[in-house]
Scaffold this active site. Structure first.
Site, short mmCIF file in Angstrom:
data_model
loop_
_atom_site.label_atom_id
_atom_site.label_comp_id
_atom_site.label_asym_id
_atom_site.label_seq_id
_atom_site.Cartn_x
_atom_site.Cartn_y
_atom_site.Cartn_z
N SER A 101 4.28 -31.86 36.30
CA SER A 101 3.12 -32.56 36.75
C SER A 101 1.77 -31.94 36.09
O SER A 101 2.05 -32.38 35.05
CB SER A 101 2.87 -32.37 38.33
OG SER A 101 2.08 -33.20 39.00
N HIS A 144 8.88 -37.51 42.22
CA HIS A 144 7.95 -36.45 41.34
C HIS A 144 8.38 -35.07 41.22
O HIS A 144 8.03 -34.34 40.51
CB HIS A 144 6.43 -36.71 41.87
CG HIS A 144 5.28 -35.78 41.43
ND1 HIS A 144 5.01 -36.41 40.06
CD2 HIS A 144 4.81 -34.70 41.58
CE1 HIS A 144 4.18 -35.39 39.45
NE2 HIS A 144 3.84 -34.68 40.42
N ASP A 149 -20.70 -34.31 30.58
CA ASP A 149 -20.25 -33.68 29.55
C ASP A 149 -19.00 -33.01 29.41
O ASP A 149 -18.75 -32.05 28.79
CB ASP A 149 -21.26 -33.06 28.91
CG ASP A 149 -21.80 -31.97 29.74
OD1 ASP A 149 -21.31 -31.80 31.03
OD2 ASP A 149 -22.32 -30.85 29.52
#
Length: 433
Positions: free
Chosen positions: A147, A409, A356
């Site tokens: 993951s 998953h 940023d």
């Protein structure tokens, strides 16, 4: 940079050593504040004296400590045949200077946000490289990421491929270019599909959960952790329906949610305790604070999942329409409702507004990757968009993949020995039997 080695420990079929490293919080200021990074080294009893290479495991998340194995099984069993396994608690998790509202309480909101900016994949990889140089004679090692750990693998390939012999990814190939909004636009569709599967499988589940939703709207119900249970919280259980055995766990919990007493209908105390165990927001705050930032490169997330949800009004529950679970999404209201997130609300807002964030990937560099990499891509994965994973595969050199619908998953947790073995076979170019 310093390291400490503890005494040897013996588990069922495994021998373990605990390592603790002192590393910079900010690698741009190597002599500044130091944090502790913990790693557990595991060997099989028959191989503990052999100089086998390391395989390093990067846990999913972000914000979760490495697995704590209790026996030699799963992917670890396969790995121990030829490796020493290193289970790394990523910075801020487990025993690695763990982050919580209490550990950050001495800082202002601005200071908390600044501190947390040092806990993304870039610094996780810097930690790993520092540890590699201390634990080995600058030997290359192999890495495995599940993951978010797969995001760390791609970042490792980008930043320090010279330290790697091989790499493996399960359920976690990130897009190299897509922003958080695009990620959530895709994953909301997958969550809708998983909801349909869940309510088709369990024919009375919709009635059960609507009855519970009505009850908690009309009555103040307090969780074992002290919060008032809300419909929004109830929807968060959906993070489990994208896991193998997760839908069953959620359904069995709903079955026992309401009980009849002499005072009328009440929420079962067992439900209230188990509900908290299925959600990690109080105990693993990095997940809520930094999850959206794993997609950010020179842009702010601005609560992407919350904004994109407006495109899917069916998730806004009312009694006249079906109840839907949400998925792996972080919402600003969590920092108003979860007890241990409330003190971090201002820091969370600052992180969501941060524009940023450094770039994570260099497309040209990854295109020329020479490290052998193999990934398991789960076509039905609720958390990772298959098409975005395949886009990345096409952009990364020397990356082979196994596309399968067999697993959800968390496949490596359920059938890890087979999955890792198959990836190793593919990576080394051997024929599959």
């Amino acid at each position: 940079m310093t390291s400490e080695l503890s005494a040897q420990l013996t588990f069922a079929g495994m021998v373990a050593r605990k390592h603790q490293f002192r590393l910079p919080l900010n690698y741009q200021e190597p002599d500044g504040e130091q944090i502790s990074i913990f790693a557990r080294e595991i060997s099989s009893p028959e191989n503990q004296a052999k100089a086998l290479p390391f395989i390093v495991f990067f846990q999913g998340g972000p914000g979760f400590g490495a697995i704590r194995p209790t026996a030699n099984g799963g992917w670890i069993k396969r790995a121990l045949k030829e490796y020493r396994v290193l289970l790394l608690d990523q910075r801020g998790t487990g025993l690695s200077t763990p982050i919580s509202f209490a550990s950050l309480a001495h800082l202002s909101a601005d200071e908390q946000a600044e501190y947390l900016t040092h806990f993304r994949a870039d610094n996780i990889i810097r930690d790993a490289e520092s540890i590699r140089k201390q634990l080995t004679n600058n030997d290359k090692w192999t890495i495995l990421g599940q993951s978010f750990g797969g995001f760390c693998v791609l970042k490792y390939l980008n930043d320090a491929p010279e330290g790697l012999a091989e790499a493996y990814i399960t359920g976690g190939i990130p897009s190299l270019t897509r922003c958080a909004d695009e990620v959530y636009q895709a994953t909301y569709k997958r969550v809708l599909a998983k909801n349909q599967d869940f309510f088709n499988r369990f024919s009375d589940a919709q009635d059960l959960i609507k009855a519970l939703a009505t009850h908690i709207q009309e009555n103040q119900v307090t969780l074992a952790t002290g919060e008032r249970l809300t419909v929004e919280m109830l929807q968060l259980l959906g993070i489990n329906i994208g896991m193998e055995q997760g839908p069953e766990s959620v359904y069995y919990l709903l079955e026992q949610a309401l009980i009849e007493t002499t005072s009328g209908t009440q929420v079962n105390p067992l439900f209230l305790a188990h509900f908290c165990q299925l959600l990690d927001y109080n105990t693993n705050p990095i997940f809520a604070l930094l999850h959206e930032s794993i997609y950010c490169q020179q842009s702010a997330s601005n609560w992407a999942a919350h904004r994109v949800r407006a495109e899917y009004p069916e998730f806004n529950y009312s009694s006249d329409k079906p109840f839907l679970f949400s998925g792996e999404m972080i919402y600003p209201w969590m920092f108003e409702q979860f007890t241990n997130l409330k003190p971090l609300q201002q820091a969370a807002e600052l992180i969501a507004q941060k524009q940023d964030w450094p770039a994570l990937y260099q497309i040209d560099k990854l295109a020329n990757n020479q490290v052998p990499v193999t990934a398991a891509i789960y076509s039905e994965d609720m958390f990772v968009e298959m098409q975005y994973s395949l886009e990345t595969v096409a952009k990364v050199g020397n990356l082979k993949y196994w596309l399968t619908s067999e697993y959800e998953h968390n496949g490596i947790r359920m059938d890890g020995e087979h999955i890792l073995d198959r990836l190793i076979v593919i990576n080394r170019g051997k024929m599959l039997r």
